[in-house]
Scaffold this active site. Structure first.
Site, short mmCIF file in Angstrom:
data_model
loop_
_atom_site.label_atom_id
_atom_site.label_comp_id
_atom_site.label_asym_id
_atom_site.label_seq_id
_atom_site.Cartn_x
_atom_site.Cartn_y
_atom_site.Cartn_z
N GLU A 139 39.96 62.78 75.27
CA GLU A 139 40.06 63.62 76.48
C GLU A 139 39.07 63.20 77.57
O GLU A 139 39.39 63.22 78.76
CB GLU A 139 39.81 65.10 76.13
N HIS A 155 41.79 77.62 69.71
CA HIS A 155 43.15 77.34 70.18
C HIS A 155 43.68 78.46 71.06
O HIS A 155 44.89 78.61 71.18
CB HIS A 155 44.09 77.14 68.99
#
Lengths: 328, 331
Positions: free
Chosen positions: A63, A132
């Protein structure tokens, strides 16, 4: 052309990407899972087949470097969209987003800009737990140089994506996967929803319910329910968290004199806190009763659905908040 | 021995001398407070920027780090604008908003520099990705120090660049110190160039104080990248003659260096400019007169740059908010 064409929220994003990639060769999509519906749902469908691997770039799990690459490509004249299918993983990319992209124009005296869209998807519920499920809009809204948008409707999902891509500055585009299946009117033509403009979704006179993203729909349901009790609620969809549309917010609050803010992030130093601060600073004399925030508690997201039920505020939370505001 | 055109050698020498004089001219203004922003001097490392940028076209891109005065000058940035930026004036290359650590000149392909260690490596990666998508035949050089090899983003970038065969040269200037930390306290072995190998990236270790060796390695790497055979990783062994920040390490006002005296003396003997001079003179490639003229010109340029910087205005207080965002009308 169909005038009242309906489209899913996720397909509205998809259409924006198709149209922008078609009209501007400098637009490309990069991120983990862009060729996998497992990651990005149907937001990227058909792009790879149409524009090829050079402009639809599925990446290793990196990322930091991938976001940095999008920022660097933007500095060198491209218009990248970098997607983080779970916004939680975007935390790995704080350096390129904050240190580099957000500061780049200013610290270089305007000699360069960073026309990048940093797209992060919120994935809440389903017992996915703390890493999440996060809604991190406030972190990004804090940073000078970034713009942060949170479309709540399919129409805005498309129009804000197009506006974000066309913008010369780094735009953090945050959508909530709970909205992806929502259907709504979406014109086929290319159009922009102006960044920095809120919208009144429902007019009312007793209380302003300012809300972001998914919470707008909870606020709409709350307004229905309140109407049955004779309470006229105004729903303000913030749409752009930064820069925030102070004008419309203040106009609404000055009209109703009461305010409930509903945001899907945490309470402390959150978007709701910022909205209240603006109102207290600039419309104090118009406020008839204490203001109330409807947010997540300052607690990480739990896994157990038993806890999720109390963790996520719903329309009932907003109704309660409005009643509290009206009774004090 | 390879014969180089005199013009080429003259230019290479001039680039190095301009950097050295510019850097050394900053010592006094830093010490007397005229220059206030953090300044990381490039003295001792000039051969690297000069040697590499000699093979780059104006349209090629570079990104730098906190120690980038040399990169900026070698890529073609103006010394006046550099000096003015170091004095934080409106006429600086970043209009006084960036200071010494934020140097940019998009017109000559200097796309920026930043002090977050390894912070611009992924940006350079993105510039190379842009070049590859556009097929515009540009090459990108990412300059960073040995300290940056401690950051994970470097390895992410190496992997992705190799995967996509991007036209990027990773140029690691190993001056043996990451701020105060000697390399043996940062890495098990001093063999940075080997970090490219697991990613199947061609990698070399080069004497960074020999400008012609740097030039040859840089030229080959840049040619490879331009032919689509990139990326290439180059490690340049070098040494900074000044402190990490400022003229010396100045620990608690002592103005001393934290590095062993013998180590410093041995590296001063390898001064890249003196080495190049000896090479030029002993092989009759350029004579002393030519070198003197270049030196005098550089001295003049430095004086002009300081005077330009000092006589320039500071940014207008009314413009504090300007440039947070790019506005259509303001650039």
């Amino acid at each position: 052309m169909f005038t009242n064409r309906k489209l899913q929220y996720s397909l509205a994003i998809n259409e924006a990407l198709h149209q922008m990639m078609e009209s501007d060769p400098s637009v490309f999509l990069i991120g983990q899972g862009v060729k996998s519906p497992w990651y990005v749902g149907n937001t990227a469908q058909g792009l790879l087949e149409r524009f090829g691997v050079e402009r639809v770039i599925d990446t290793p799990v990196s990322e930091n470097a991938m976001t940095g690459a999008a920022v660097g490509a933007a500095i060198s004249g491209m218009k990248p969209v970098v997607v983080h299918p779970r916004i939680d993983f975007m935390l790995y990319a704080f350096d390129p987003i904050i240190n580099e992209a957000a500061n780049w124009c200013y610290m270089n005296g305007g000699k360069a800009s960073v026309p990048v869209v940093i797209w992060g998807i919120i994935n809440r519920g389903g017992e996915q737990a703390a890493q999440h499920s996060q809604a991190l809009q406030a972190l990004f809204a804090h940073i000078p140089g970034l713009k942060v948008v949170m479309p709540s409707t399919p129409y805005d999902a498309k129009g804000l994506m197009i506006a974000a891509i066309k913008d010369d500055n780094p735009v953090v585009y945050i959508d909530d996967r709970w909205l992806h299946t929502l259907e709504g009117e979406v014109p086929e033509e290319v159009y922009e929803v102006a960044i920095g403009k809120a919208v009144i979704r429902r007019e009312g006179k007793d209380v302003t319910m300012a809300a972001t993203s998914y919470m707008v729909h909870n606020a709409m349901r709350a307004a229905e329910e309140l109407a049955r009790d004779g309470i006229s609620g105004e729903v303000l969809d913030i749409r752009t968290v930064k820069p925030l549309d102070k004008q419309l917010l203040l106009a609404s609050v000055k009209k109703t004199g009461r305010l409930v803010v509903a945001d899907g992030g945490w309470k402390t130093c959150g978007i709701a806190a910022e909205i209240l601060a603006i109102v207290l600073e600039e419309a104090f004399g118009y406020i008839k009763s204490p203001v109330v925030r409807v947010t997540l508690p300052d607690v990480p997201a739990p896994a157990s659905s038993a806890l999720e039920k109390v963790y996520y505020p719903d329309s009932g939370s907003i109704v309660q908040a409005v009643k509290k505001v009206l009774s004090s | 021995m390879k014969r180089y055109p005199k013009n080429f050698l003259r230019k290479l020498y001039k680039t190095m001398i301009r950097m050295r004089f510019c850097e050394e001219s900053l010592v006094e203004p830093i010490l007397n407070g005229e220059v206030g922003c953090p300044v990381h001097l490039y003295s001792g490392e000039e051969a690297i920027a000069a040697g590499i940028c000699a093979s780059l076209k104006e349209t090629d891109y570079i990104f730098g780090n906190h120690r980038s005065h040399g990169h900026f000058l070698a890529k073609g940035g103006s010394m006046n604008e550099l000096a003015a930026e170091i004095y934080c004036k409106e006429t600086g290359c970043s209009r006084g908003r960036g200071g010494s650590m934020h140097l940019i000149d998009p017109d000559v392909g200097m796309l920026g520099s930043a002090p977050i260690v390894a912070g611009t490596i992924s940006l350079a990666l993105g510039a190379a990705l842009a070049a590859s998508i556009r097929k515009d035949n540009r090459v990108v050089v990412s300059f960073f120090g040995d300290g940056a090899t401690g950051e994970g983003v470097l390895y992410e970038s190496l992997n992705f660049s190799a995967l996509k065969k991007l036209p990027i040269v990773f140029a690691c200037e190993n001056n043996l110190y990451a701020t105060h930390m000697p390399i043996q306290e940062c890495r098990v072995r001093n063999n940075i160039y080997k970090i490219g190998e697991p990613f199947c990236i061609e990698s070399h270790e080069i004497d960074g104080n020999d400008v012609l060796q740097v030039y040859e390695a840089g030229r080959e790497a840049i040619d490879k990248c331009r032919k689509g055979e990139g990326p290439v990783f180059l490690e340049f062994l070098t040494y900074r003659f000044r402190g990490h920040v400022g003229p010396d390490d100045n620990i608690q006002g002592t103005h001393t260096d934290i590095r062993p005296k013998e180590e410093m003396e041995s590296w001063l003997k390898k001064d890249p400019i003196k080495r190049f001079e000896r090479y030029l003179l002993s092989n009759n490639m350029l004579d002393e007169q030519v070198l003197d003229i270049i030196t005098q010109e550089a001295e003049k340029e430095v004086i002009t740059a300081h005077s330009f910087a000092k006589n320039s205005p500071f940014p207008d207080k009314k413009e504090l908010n300007r440039y947070v965002y790019k506005q259509e009308a303001s650039v």
